[in-house]
Design a protein around this motif. Structure first.
Motif, PDB file in Angstrom:
ATOM      1  N   UNK A  70       0.966  -1.190  -0.014  1.00  0.00           N
ATOM      2  CA  UNK A  70      -0.152   0.034  -0.099  1.00  0.00           C
ATOM      3  C   UNK A  70       1.008   1.317   0.079  1.00  0.00           C
ATOM      4  N   UNK A  71       0.421   2.233  -0.707  1.00  0.00           N
ATOM      5  CA  UNK A  71       0.930   3.530  -0.807  1.00  0.00           C
ATOM      6  C   UNK A  71       0.154   4.675   0.229  1.00  0.00           C
ATOM      7  N   UNK A  72       0.550   5.018   1.187  1.00  0.00           N
ATOM      8  CA  UNK A  72      -0.250   5.745   2.027  1.00  0.00           C
ATOM      9  C   UNK A  72       0.445   7.294   1.862  1.00  0.00           C
ATOM     10  N   UNK A  73      -0.683   8.145   1.534  1.00  0.00           N
ATOM     11  CA  UNK A  73      -0.669   9.338   1.611  1.00  0.00           C
ATOM     12  C   UNK A  73      -1.272  10.308   2.324  1.00  0.00           C
ATOM     13  N   UNK A  74      -0.545  11.162   3.061  1.00  0.00           N
ATOM     14  CA  UNK A  74      -1.164  12.251   4.006  1.00  0.00           C
ATOM     15  C   UNK A  74      -0.968  13.631   3.182  1.00  0.00           C
ATOM     16  N   UNK A  75      -1.943  14.218   3.080  1.00  0.00           N
ATOM     17  CA  UNK A  75      -1.863  15.483   2.276  1.00  0.00           C
ATOM     18  C   UNK A  75      -1.518  16.766   3.313  1.00  0.00           C
ATOM     19  N   UNK A  76      -1.591  16.553   4.357  1.00  0.00           N
ATOM     20  CA  UNK A  76      -1.273  17.578   5.561  1.00  0.00           C
ATOM     21  C   UNK A  76      -1.957  19.074   5.176  1.00  0.00           C
ATOM     22  N   UNK A  77      -1.270  20.049   4.988  1.00  0.00           N
ATOM     23  CA  UNK A  77      -1.871  21.288   4.717  1.00  0.00           C
ATOM     24  C   UNK A  77      -2.321  21.534   3.407  1.00  0.00           C
ATOM     25  N   UNK A  78      -1.500  21.257   2.238  1.00  0.00           N
ATOM     26  CA  UNK A  78      -1.670  21.686   0.890  1.00  0.00           C
ATOM     27  C   UNK A  78      -1.351  20.747  -0.247  1.00  0.00           C
ATOM     28  N   UNK A  79      -1.423  19.235   0.065  1.00  0.00           N
ATOM     29  CA  UNK A  79      -1.108  18.188  -0.677  1.00  0.00           C
ATOM     30  C   UNK A  79      -2.343  18.403  -1.717  1.00  0.00           C
ATOM     31  N   UNK A  80      -2.147  17.780  -3.043  1.00  0.00           N
ATOM     32  CA  UNK A  80      -2.844  17.595  -3.854  1.00  0.00           C
ATOM     33  C   UNK A  80      -2.602  16.752  -4.902  1.00  0.00           C
ATOM     34  N   UNK A  81      -3.643  15.492  -5.366  1.00  0.00           N
ATOM     35  CA  UNK A  81      -3.434  14.680  -6.290  1.00  0.00           C
ATOM     36  C   UNK A  81      -4.133  15.105  -7.544  1.00  0.00           C
ATOM     37  N   UNK A  82      -3.535  15.355  -8.777  1.00  0.00           N
ATOM     38  CA  UNK A  82      -4.310  15.734  -9.789  1.00  0.00           C
ATOM     39  C   UNK A  82      -4.001  14.503 -11.114  1.00  0.00           C
ATOM     40  N   UNK A  83      -4.947  14.262 -11.727  1.00  0.00           N
ATOM     41  CA  UNK A  83      -4.784  13.425 -12.977  1.00  0.00           C
ATOM     42  C   UNK A  83      -4.663  14.139 -14.462  1.00  0.00           C
ATOM     43  N   UNK A  84      -3.635  13.717 -15.234  1.00  0.00           N
ATOM     44  CA  UNK A  84      -3.746  14.598 -16.440  1.00  0.00           C
ATOM     45  C   UNK A  84      -3.679  13.537 -17.673  1.00  0.00           C
ATOM     46  N   UNK A  85      -3.928  13.910 -18.804  1.00  0.00           N
ATOM     47  CA  UNK A  85      -3.652  13.039 -19.917  1.00  0.00           C
ATOM     48  C   UNK A  85      -2.234  13.277 -20.184  1.00  0.00           C
ATOM     49  N   UNK A  86      -1.587  12.437 -20.859  1.00  0.00           N
ATOM     50  CA  UNK A  86      -0.128  12.533 -21.114  1.00  0.00           C
ATOM     51  C   UNK A  86       0.071  13.394 -21.958  1.00  0.00           C
TER      52      UNK A  86
END
Length: 275
Positions: A70-86
């Motif tokens: 498992x990959x565990x992500x904690x965004x804390x204050x300002x973290x963001x995950x975005x998805x883009x087209x290559x």
């Protein structure tokens, strides 16, 4: 800081966009993001070729399920995950990790404050290791009731707002929703946890579930820079009753909303409704 509704919104979006895709290449551009005790090249190599089976969460932690890891992500204050087209042009300044996925997708992690974290752990063991091992149950846990909250909180002489923010006792509630929950439960944020009665804890739990559920329905609260996906804001901030409403009239009694500090946290409340 993203709280439970914001993180739930993020994982729902990520599941729609990247669940079932394979990580072709992982690039970590900010080494301090990684909290697993292996080198960055080893970390990147371990992720390559892994399919994203599912994305779930435990409280505010995002869990990417990658077969036996498992990959565990904690965004804390300002973290963001975005998805883009290559091939998409996107802002590079605060990028800390880029995952090149199958189906010509990019999964990009950005963090202007650089407080976010990634842990890579074995799926069979991660619940008994940091950062998850000490995370308390969340308000939606079916085993929770007012008596449970009273049992774990009433022994403390701290202010009830401070105790609500203790993620080892109850998880997923941050500064925004603690203010809103205490307003709905009609409890002053500086009341001592030890002074509250069973009915107060029942009111806190019921308010927690209702407010968090409604915020999830509206995609969370966009305050400062939170966005569940690129260019999209949450909408629950439009329903806040006290948080950020200093010097404005209370919606229920008309008295002016006050702002104080409780254990260093900006805290909004109505002195008439919450006494």
């Amino acid at each position: 800081m993203p709280e439970l509704p914001e993180v739930e919104t993020v994982i729902r979006i990520l599941n729609k966009k990247v669940k079932g895709l394979t990580i072709r290449k992982a690039t970590i551009t900010y080494p301090n993001l990684i909290k697993t005790d292996i080198s960055i090249p080893e970390f990147e190599k371990e992720l390559e070729g892994r399919k994203i089976d599912n994305i779930s969460r435990i409280a505010k932690h995002i869990i990417f399920e990658l077969q036996e890891l498992v990959l565990i992500s904690h965004l804390r204050m300002e973290g963001k995950w975005f998805v883009y087209e290559a091939g998409t042009q996107y802002e590079q300044k605060h990028v800390e990790a880029v995952f090149e996925l199958s189906d010509n997708k990019l999964l990009v992690y950005t963090d202007t404050r650089k407080f976010g974290t990634l842990h890579l752990q074995e799926k069979s063991k991660f619940r008994t290791q940091k950062p998850i091992q000490n995370v308390g149950p969340e308000p939606f846990d079916s085993s929770l009731n007012g008596q449970y909250l009273m049992d774990i909180m009433s022994g403390s002489n701290k202010h009830i707002k401070t105790v609500l923010l203790d993620q080892t006792k109850i998880s997923g509630i941050g500064n925004i929703y603690a203010d809103e929950i205490l307003f709905e439960a009609k409890i002053h944020p500086e009341k001592r946890a030890s002074s509250l009665k069973l009915r107060n804890y029942e009111d806190i739990l019921n308010a927690s579930k209702r407010i968090l559920k409604r915020s999830i329905e509206l995609g969370g609260s966009t305050i400062d820079s939170y966005q569940p996906e690129q260019g999209i804001d949450g909408k629950y901030q439009n329903e806040l009753k006290v948080h950020l409403r200093k010097d404005k009239p209370c919606f229920e009694c008309g008295r002016i909303i006050q702002k104080i500090k409780v254990n260093g946290r900006g805290t909004y409340f109505c002195g008439e409704c919450q006494n």
